[in-house]
Design a protein around this motif. Structure first.
Motif, PDB file in Angstrom:
ATOM      1  N   LEU A 188       0.838  -1.201   0.000  1.00 21.80           N
ATOM      2  CA  LEU A 188       0.000   0.000   0.000  1.00 21.80           C
ATOM      3  C   LEU A 188       0.873   1.251   0.000  1.00 21.80           C
ATOM      4  N   PHE A 189       1.852   1.284   0.890  1.00 19.15           N
ATOM      5  CA  PHE A 189       2.762   2.431   0.959  1.00 19.15           C
ATOM      6  C   PHE A 189       3.569   2.552  -0.340  1.00 19.15           C
ATOM      7  N   TYR A 190       4.032   1.428  -0.861  1.00 17.72           N
ATOM      8  CA  TYR A 190       4.804   1.435  -2.112  1.00 17.72           C
ATOM      9  C   TYR A 190       3.976   2.002  -3.257  1.00 17.72           C
ATOM     10  N   ASN A 191       2.716   1.569  -3.362  1.00 20.22           N
ATOM     11  CA  ASN A 191       1.863   2.053  -4.442  1.00 20.22           C
ATOM     12  C   ASN A 191       1.619   3.548  -4.351  1.00 20.22           C
ATOM     13  N   TYR A 192       1.528   4.066  -3.148  1.00 21.27           N
ATOM     14  CA  TYR A 192       1.323   5.497  -2.950  1.00 21.27           C
ATOM     15  C   TYR A 192       2.565   6.322  -3.309  1.00 21.27           C
ATOM     16  N   THR A 193       3.742   5.784  -3.032  1.00 21.83           N
ATOM     17  CA  THR A 193       4.936   6.643  -2.987  1.00 21.83           C
ATOM     18  C   THR A 193       6.036   6.339  -4.001  1.00 21.83           C
ATOM     19  N   HIS A 194       6.077   5.143  -4.579  1.00 25.00           N
ATOM     20  CA  HIS A 194       7.277   4.770  -5.340  1.00 25.00           C
ATOM     21  C   HIS A 194       7.521   5.696  -6.526  1.00 25.00           C
ATOM     22  N   GLU A 195       6.474   6.185  -7.180  1.00 26.18           N
ATOM     23  CA  GLU A 195       6.670   7.095  -8.314  1.00 26.18           C
ATOM     24  C   GLU A 195       7.262   8.425  -7.853  1.00 26.18           C
ATOM     25  N   ILE A 196       6.837   8.889  -6.686  1.00 34.64           N
ATOM     26  CA  ILE A 196       7.379  10.141  -6.145  1.00 34.64           C
ATOM     27  C   ILE A 196       8.864   9.973  -5.848  1.00 34.64           C
ATOM     28  N   PHE A 197       9.212   8.880  -5.178  1.00 33.10           N
ATOM     29  CA  PHE A 197      10.614   8.632  -4.852  1.00 33.10           C
ATOM     30  C   PHE A 197      11.452   8.481  -6.123  1.00 33.10           C
ATOM     31  N   GLU A 198      10.946   7.723  -7.077  1.00 35.57           N
ATOM     32  CA  GLU A 198      11.732   7.422  -8.274  1.00 35.57           C
ATOM     33  C   GLU A 198      12.027   8.671  -9.101  1.00 35.57           C
ATOM     34  N   ARG A 199      11.140   9.665  -9.047  1.00 32.80           N
ATOM     35  CA  ARG A 199      11.393  10.910  -9.774  1.00 32.80           C
ATOM     36  C   ARG A 199      12.588  11.664  -9.206  1.00 32.80           C
ATOM     37  N   SER A 200      12.933  11.390  -7.955  1.00 27.62           N
ATOM     38  CA  SER A 200      14.078  12.066  -7.332  1.00 27.62           C
ATOM     39  C   SER A 200      15.379  11.304  -7.552  1.00 27.62           C
ATOM     40  N   PHE A 201      15.304  10.059  -8.054  1.00 25.14           N
ATOM     41  CA  PHE A 201      16.497   9.244  -8.241  1.00 25.14           C
ATOM     42  C   PHE A 201      17.209   9.622  -9.538  1.00 25.14           C
ATOM     43  N   ILE A 202      18.503   9.306  -9.589  1.00 27.16           N
ATOM     44  CA  ILE A 202      19.245   9.476 -10.825  1.00 27.16           C
ATOM     45  C   ILE A 202      18.879   8.345 -11.795  1.00 27.16           C
ATOM     46  N   TYR A 203      19.231   8.519 -13.058  1.00 28.18           N
ATOM     47  CA  TYR A 203      18.876   7.516 -14.059  1.00 28.18           C
ATOM     48  C   TYR A 203      19.579   6.189 -13.798  1.00 28.18           C
ATOM     49  N   ASP A 204      20.812   6.250 -13.307  1.00 25.99           N
ATOM     50  CA  ASP A 204      21.597   5.041 -13.106  1.00 25.99           C
ATOM     51  C   ASP A 204      21.459   4.484 -11.693  1.00 25.99           C
ATOM     52  N   SER A 205      20.232   4.481 -11.186  1.00 20.80           N
ATOM     53  CA  SER A 205      19.892   3.764  -9.962  1.00 20.80           C
ATOM     54  C   SER A 205      19.009   2.598 -10.386  1.00 20.80           C
ATOM     55  N   TYR A 206      19.415   1.363 -10.087  1.00 15.84           N
ATOM     56  CA  TYR A 206      18.831   0.212 -10.767  1.00 15.84           C
ATOM     57  C   TYR A 206      17.899  -0.668  -9.937  1.00 15.84           C
ATOM     58  N   SER A 207      18.002  -0.677  -8.656  1.00 21.53           N
ATOM     59  CA  SER A 207      17.292  -1.676  -7.850  1.00 21.53           C
ATOM     60  C   SER A 207      15.865  -1.258  -7.531  1.00 21.53           C
ATOM     61  N   CYS A 208      14.943  -2.233  -7.521  1.00 22.05           N
ATOM     62  CA  CYS A 208      13.554  -2.039  -7.091  1.00 22.05           C
ATOM     63  C   CYS A 208      12.851  -0.944  -7.892  1.00 22.05           C
ATOM     64  N   ILE A 209      13.172  -0.841  -9.179  1.00 22.74           N
ATOM     65  CA  ILE A 209      12.537   0.121 -10.070  1.00 22.74           C
ATOM     66  C   ILE A 209      12.110  -0.631 -11.321  1.00 22.74           C
ATOM     67  N   LYS A 210      10.893  -0.410 -11.763  1.00 27.76           N
ATOM     68  CA  LYS A 210      10.362  -1.127 -12.916  1.00 27.76           C
ATOM     69  C   LYS A 210      11.259  -0.924 -14.135  1.00 27.76           C
ATOM     70  N   ASN A 211      11.579  -2.034 -14.791  1.00 25.12           N
ATOM     71  CA  ASN A 211      12.428  -2.053 -15.994  1.00 25.12           C
ATOM     72  C   ASN A 211      13.862  -1.614 -15.716  1.00 25.12           C
ATOM     73  N   LYS A 212      14.257  -1.599 -14.451  1.00 30.19           N
ATOM     74  CA  LYS A 212      15.632  -1.235 -14.097  1.00 30.19           C
ATOM     75  C   LYS A 212      16.199  -2.255 -13.116  1.00 30.19           C
ATOM     76  N   GLY A 213      16.209  -3.512 -13.544  1.00 32.14           N
ATOM     77  CA  GLY A 213      16.743  -4.573 -12.706  1.00 32.14           C
ATOM     78  C   GLY A 213      18.198  -4.859 -13.019  1.00 32.14           C
ATOM     79  N   THR A 214      18.611  -6.103 -12.761  1.00 35.32           N
ATOM     80  CA  THR A 214      20.017  -6.464 -12.916  1.00 35.32           C
ATOM     81  C   THR A 214      20.484  -6.378 -14.368  1.00 35.32           C
TER      82      THR A 214
END
Length: 481
Positions: A188-214
């Motif tokens: 529930l918390f992930y669904n609310y917040t992950h897009e907000i957090f991911e917008r603050s990340f750099i492009y080359d951050s790979y873990s726990c992000i859709k289409n950005k795995g190993t």
């Protein structure tokens, strides 16, 4: 009368050196702006409220005591001379656990929260449909979700005890498995917040992000290597950075503040107060409380202390195994990512959880970065660089990253990954042929990402036990019964 706001006020007790939380609603709910009496005159009547607290202030002045002052814009705690004529009203003390329920008023509708919980439930049950705990929750699904909703919206939700155990694949780790009900809250918390957090990340951050795995991380490393080396035509070096005991040394107080700063910029249309409640509840929960240990205590004998929550410093450590921990690990290291990109101006940088790399054509430049990076991580995040795993590699000799061994113009599966697959092949049972077929095709799927045709033919195609059960396609990428 002034417009009265509802909030909480902390008073500092100099004797006890502690903070006490008081319910300001008891003051402001029916308290008039009575001003204060100065001799025979009454000051600020109708504009200000001044009320004595029951807490004296003996900081070098026995004549002073704490008082609450409020007006239409703010409320604050002052200290004043006891001779001043101010109103006295009773005040009720709140515990931290009850402060959410009495002070915070969530705006999210019950119907919407129930729908969000159902979506989170469906996310949590993926790949868990046959598990007993999932079936048990699903048996009374509607009742369980309604009860969980009511606990959350009333601010009385508390996580249930976790299960703790040791795993050895891919490496020895301590895992805390949250109760399935609590996993729904994490989603529930992930669904609310992950897009907000991911917008603050750099492009080359790979873990726990859709289409950005190993696999994405491996391709990005190869891209950076080609860019720095000019297509492997000039020298190229890789500084690999590893954090010692990363998850166990994450400071939860720092994490909470970092998360709040990011979430305050955008709430994606959700109730910001409710999301903050989820944030604080998840971060502050202690998975070790009444946890159920699976296996024997001797299972922990060979686990380093810096990889166990049972030996973590106070207010430090996140449990490995929770979805929220994966998300928070990126939030925490985002500070380091921004420092490397903005302050150190490292263009060719990437990170997967606590494994990071910086690429340059100057070996001495990378060597001089190590003390700067170590100082920043220790000062800002309380983390230490692993002294043996943080090294500089010549890209032409190969670099291991995320299960791959990358050399100029070719990529192999790493030796550690190959050893694990070999062991699993030996342990495969031939009685359940459908399960065996699924396992073999899963292994072949891993090999398909690497230059591994000859290895696939030797490891799988020439395996007499497997050849007696089924056959492969021409590229040895698909096993059929």
């Amino acid at each position: 009368m002034v417009n009265k706001k509802k909030s909480a006020v902390k008073l500092h007790d100099n004797k006890e050196c502690s903070l006490t939380l008081f319910n300001i609603d008891d003051y402001l709910g029916s308290a008039p702006a009575a001003g204060n009496r100065n001799g025979s005159s009454l000051n600020n009547e109708g504009n200000n409220g001044n009320y004595w607290s029951s807490t004296p202030n003996d900081n070098n002045n026995d004549n002073n005591a704490y008082n609450l002052n409020f007006n239409s814009d703010e409320e604050n705690v002052n200290n004043n001379n006891r001779n001043n004529g101010q109103t006295v009203r009773p005040v009720s003390e709140l515990t931290k656990e009850s402060s959410y329920n009495k002070i915070r008023h969530f705006l999210i509708p019950k119907e919407q929260l129930l729908l969000d919980l159902y979506r989170a439930y469906k996310d949590a049950r993926k790949h868990k449909r046959g598990k007993q705990y999932q079936l048990q929750f699903e048996y009374n699904l509607e009742e369980n979700l309604i009860n969980l909703r009511d606990e959350l919206i009333n601010g009385i939700y508390k996580p249930l005890p976790s299960e703790c155990f040791i795993i050895h694949d891919p490496k020895m780790r301590e895992v805390f498995a949250a109760n399935f009900r609590d996993r729904i809250v994490h989603h529930l918390f992930y669904n609310y917040t992950h897009e907000i957090f991911e917008r603050s990340f750099i492009y080359d951050s790979y873990s726990c992000i859709k289409n950005k795995g190993t696999h994405f991380g491996i391709e990005r490393l190869k891209h950076h290597l080609r860019s720095v080396s000019g297509g492997y035509s000039k020298p190229c070096y890789v500084l690999k950075i590893d954090i010692k005991g990363y998850f166990m040394n994450i400071n939860r107080n720092i994490l909470l503040e970092l998360s709040r700063v990011i979430l305050s910029k955008n709430n994606n249309g959700y109730d910001a107060l409710f999301v903050d409640y989820l944030l604080e509840t998840i971060i502050d929960s202690n998975p070790m409380d009444n946890c159920k240990v699976l296996g024997e205590l001797s299972d922990w004998d060979n686990l380093p202390k810096d990889k166990s929550l049972f030996h973590a410093k106070e207010d430090c450590g996140l449990p490995i195994g929770n979805l929220s921990s994966q998300l928070f690990s990126n939030v925490y290291m985002n500070v380091f990512d921004q420092y490397v990109k903005r302050n150190l101006k490292c263009r060719h940088y990437g990170r997967y959880v606590d494994d990071a790399y910086i690429i340059s054509d100057d070996r001495n430049y990378l060597k001089n970065l190590i003390p700067e990076i170590s100082h920043f991580l220790h000062k800002e995040l309380g983390l230490k660089v692993h002294p043996y795993k943080t090294r500089i590699f010549d890209a032409y000799h190969g670099i291991e990253f995320l299960g791959a061994y990358i050399k100029p113009f070719r990529t192999y599966i790493s030796s550690s990954s190959l050893r694990r697959i070999r062991k699993k092949l030996i342990d495969c049972k031939t009685e359940d042929k459908k399960h065996l077929q699924s396992s073999i095709n899963s292994f072949l799927g891993v090999f398909s990402h690497y230059d591994s045709y000859c290895l696939r033919r030797v490891l799988f195609g020439n395996n007499m036990k497997l050849k007696s059960i089924g056959k492969y396609d021409s590229n040895c990428l698909r096993f059929q019964l």
